[in-house]
Write an enzyme that holds these catalytic residues in place. Sequence first.
Site, PDB file in Angstrom:
ATOM      1  N   HIS A 227     -14.024  -2.753   4.847  1.00  0.00           N
ATOM      2  CA  HIS A 227     -12.580  -3.002   4.908  1.00  0.00           C
ATOM      3  C   HIS A 227     -11.827  -2.291   3.782  1.00  0.00           C
ATOM      4  O   HIS A 227     -10.626  -2.476   3.617  1.00  0.00           O
ATOM      5  CB  HIS A 227     -12.345  -4.520   4.828  1.00  0.00           C
ATOM      6  CG  HIS A 227     -10.973  -4.962   5.208  1.00  0.00           C
ATOM      7  ND1 HIS A 227     -10.156  -5.661   4.351  1.00  0.00           N
ATOM      8  CD2 HIS A 227     -10.267  -4.802   6.349  1.00  0.00           C
ATOM      9  CE1 HIS A 227      -9.009  -5.926   4.938  1.00  0.00           C
ATOM     10  NE2 HIS A 227      -9.043  -5.421   6.155  1.00  0.00           N
ATOM     11  N   LYS A 229      -9.948   0.579   1.428  1.00  0.00           N
ATOM     12  CA  LYS A 229      -9.023   1.695   1.615  1.00  0.00           C
ATOM     13  C   LYS A 229      -8.836   2.341   0.257  1.00  0.00           C
ATOM     14  O   LYS A 229      -8.017   1.893  -0.549  1.00  0.00           O
ATOM     15  CB  LYS A 229      -7.656   1.226   2.148  1.00  0.00           C
ATOM     16  CG  LYS A 229      -7.725   0.492   3.474  1.00  0.00           C
ATOM     17  CD  LYS A 229      -7.442  -0.960   3.284  1.00  0.00           C
ATOM     18  CE  LYS A 229      -7.466  -1.661   4.640  1.00  0.00           C
ATOM     19  NZ  LYS A 229      -7.765  -3.087   4.499  1.00  0.00           N
ATOM     20  N   ASP A 234      -9.983  14.611  -7.428  1.00  0.00           N
ATOM     21  CA  ASP A 234     -10.334  15.356  -8.648  1.00  0.00           C
ATOM     22  C   ASP A 234     -10.769  14.445  -9.781  1.00  0.00           C
ATOM     23  O   ASP A 234     -10.616  14.799 -10.970  1.00  0.00           O
ATOM     24  CB  ASP A 234      -9.147  16.212  -9.106  1.00  0.00           C
ATOM     25  CG  ASP A 234      -8.924  17.420  -8.212  1.00  0.00           C
ATOM     26  OD1 ASP A 234      -9.828  17.735  -7.413  1.00  0.00           O
ATOM     27  OD2 ASP A 234      -7.845  18.033  -8.301  1.00  0.00           O
ATOM     28  N   HIS A 410       1.419  -7.574   5.283  1.00  0.00           N
ATOM     29  CA  HIS A 410       0.009  -7.170   5.202  1.00  0.00           C
ATOM     30  C   HIS A 410      -0.422  -6.945   3.755  1.00  0.00           C
ATOM     31  O   HIS A 410      -1.566  -6.603   3.483  1.00  0.00           O
ATOM     32  CB  HIS A 410      -0.197  -5.890   6.026  1.00  0.00           C
ATOM     33  CG  HIS A 410      -1.624  -5.541   6.271  1.00  0.00           C
ATOM     34  ND1 HIS A 410      -2.259  -4.480   5.642  1.00  0.00           N
ATOM     35  CD2 HIS A 410      -2.562  -6.111   7.071  1.00  0.00           C
ATOM     36  CE1 HIS A 410      -3.506  -4.404   6.060  1.00  0.00           C
ATOM     37  NE2 HIS A 410      -3.724  -5.370   6.925  1.00  0.00           N
ATOM     38  N   LYS A 412      -1.696  -7.472   0.000  1.00  0.00           N
ATOM     39  CA  LYS A 412      -2.723  -8.337  -0.579  1.00  0.00           C
ATOM     40  C   LYS A 412      -2.587  -8.238  -2.098  1.00  0.00           C
ATOM     41  O   LYS A 412      -3.272  -7.430  -2.746  1.00  0.00           O
ATOM     42  CB  LYS A 412      -4.105  -7.896  -0.117  1.00  0.00           C
ATOM     43  CG  LYS A 412      -4.217  -7.745   1.411  1.00  0.00           C
ATOM     44  CD  LYS A 412      -5.146  -6.609   1.756  1.00  0.00           C
ATOM     45  CE  LYS A 412      -4.998  -6.107   3.159  1.00  0.00           C
ATOM     46  NZ  LYS A 412      -4.933  -7.043   4.236  1.00  0.00           N
ATOM     47  N   ASP A 417       1.259 -14.833 -14.261  1.00  0.00           N
ATOM     48  CA  ASP A 417       2.009 -14.870 -15.531  1.00  0.00           C
ATOM     49  C   ASP A 417       2.704 -13.553 -15.868  1.00  0.00           C
ATOM     50  O   ASP A 417       3.043 -13.316 -17.036  1.00  0.00           O
ATOM     51  CB  ASP A 417       1.089 -15.267 -16.698  1.00  0.00           C
ATOM     52  CG  ASP A 417       0.646 -16.723 -16.632  1.00  0.00           C
ATOM     53  OD1 ASP A 417       1.188 -17.468 -15.797  1.00  0.00           O
ATOM     54  OD2 ASP A 417      -0.244 -17.096 -17.420  1.00  0.00           O
TER      55      ASP A 417
END
Length: 492
Positions: A227, A229, A234, A410, A412, A417
């Site tokens: 899952h 991404k 470089d 979508h 996440k 704080d």
Amino acid sequence: MHVLEPFIHFTLDWYWVPLVVLYTGVISAILIENRNPTKTIAWILVIVFLPVLGLVFYYFFGQKFVKVQKIKKINKQQALRLKHQWELLEPDMELFIRDIYDRIGDLSRVFRLMKNERLSSPTLDNDVRLLINGEEKFTSLKADLAQARHSIHMEYYIFELDRIGLEVLNILEQKAAEGVAVRLIVDSFGSPELVKYMRRTKESRILFQAFLPVTFTSLANSNYRNHRKIAVIDACIGYVGGINISDRYSNDPSLGNKVYWRDTSVRVEGLAVNMLQISFWNSWNQTEGEPFVLEEGYLRIIRDRGRAEGEASVGFVSCDPASRGPFNLEALLMAIGEANTKIQLCTPYYIPGEELERALIIAAASGVEVELMIPERSDSNLVHFASFSYLKPLLERGVKVYLYKKGFLHAKTVNVDDKLAFVGTVNLDIRSFYINYEIAAVVSDKQMCRQISDQFELDKLDSHHFTLKEWQKRPRWKRGLDSVFRLLAPLL
């Protein structure tokens, strides 16, 4: 016909015997595996109350990953290869953690956890940039890819052959033709069209691998997906977050998307990219791709702290089905436990499990302002109703819940704080914590944490503050579905 009659009568009278044997065997196997009791009970309920279909469902999605032992072996081999370098860096890492402690106090324990578990070296002086939605990420990513001179490493759950996907793919082909080492991993379940396309395209110079190929003989393992991404360019620039390579993640009017997609990624420049590079290297070595050595060019010297101009401390928490523990969950629990003033959480899927639910309740009860944002409408009714079953305990104990209405949330992200932030691929659900291959950037940077907080406040303007009274006023049939689907929560 008369010859078959005894056989037919025997079958009709005794068909239940092999079914009882089969059911007993499957349930015994589940019990012997010593899983989490909640998950064990959930699977037994599915098998008992969904005759035959429950067995099929368990075969495809319930069995333990048969490759876990192999992946554990690979993980151990990778760790041994890096052991000597890790030990050499021990004094530097301790200095880095002390520096981080001076800035954020006990929240620095999250970085110590990453170091002690050898998940990621803590790093300083990184430049980080928050990217809101696909419009910002794709513009930045394509520009960085076009400037690549040495290597491009990308690992994505979804990589579609739409306009944005083809634009990125064309850049990769061009850079590979120029001599840049281009390696691309996609999840075979999440990107089936690209997998087919790359297998047909024999002239491509991209070093391509489909992660965990789904075949008839491996259908039982299709529940475990990559899952992540991420992109590493470089060995200097890294991307991580919730945004896949697909038109649907961009709100560019020319793409004509009907649903507004609210998402977040982060661009990192500095020594922390080494850790993202190592994460990709680990994934690549779990495919059939030709191994590559983490030599000069693929890594930056950790003592060379003068190149980046940022002030961010960054590490990466990754986990997979063979991890020794649910590291993303553990890092998050540690941060929640050290919170003093506020916790802001965004997730498209909220199926937390007992540990996270209790941590949020305790934080709210102790006076920390805890705010959770989820989509008003999920892309899965099953997950939607299961999620709502978990909201009541939070609402009863003072957690503020917001339902995002503008489109599909979508993102996440977690902000603690305004000192520590999590941005990655990890949903607040059992699947992300225990089943999938996931990764999150852990960032200590005042400016970025402030940006995440400001964006959270903006998103609240497009959200509905959901109260306990509203939850209680929901129709009984909806609350009933909440309870039913909650039983399946450990399996989602």
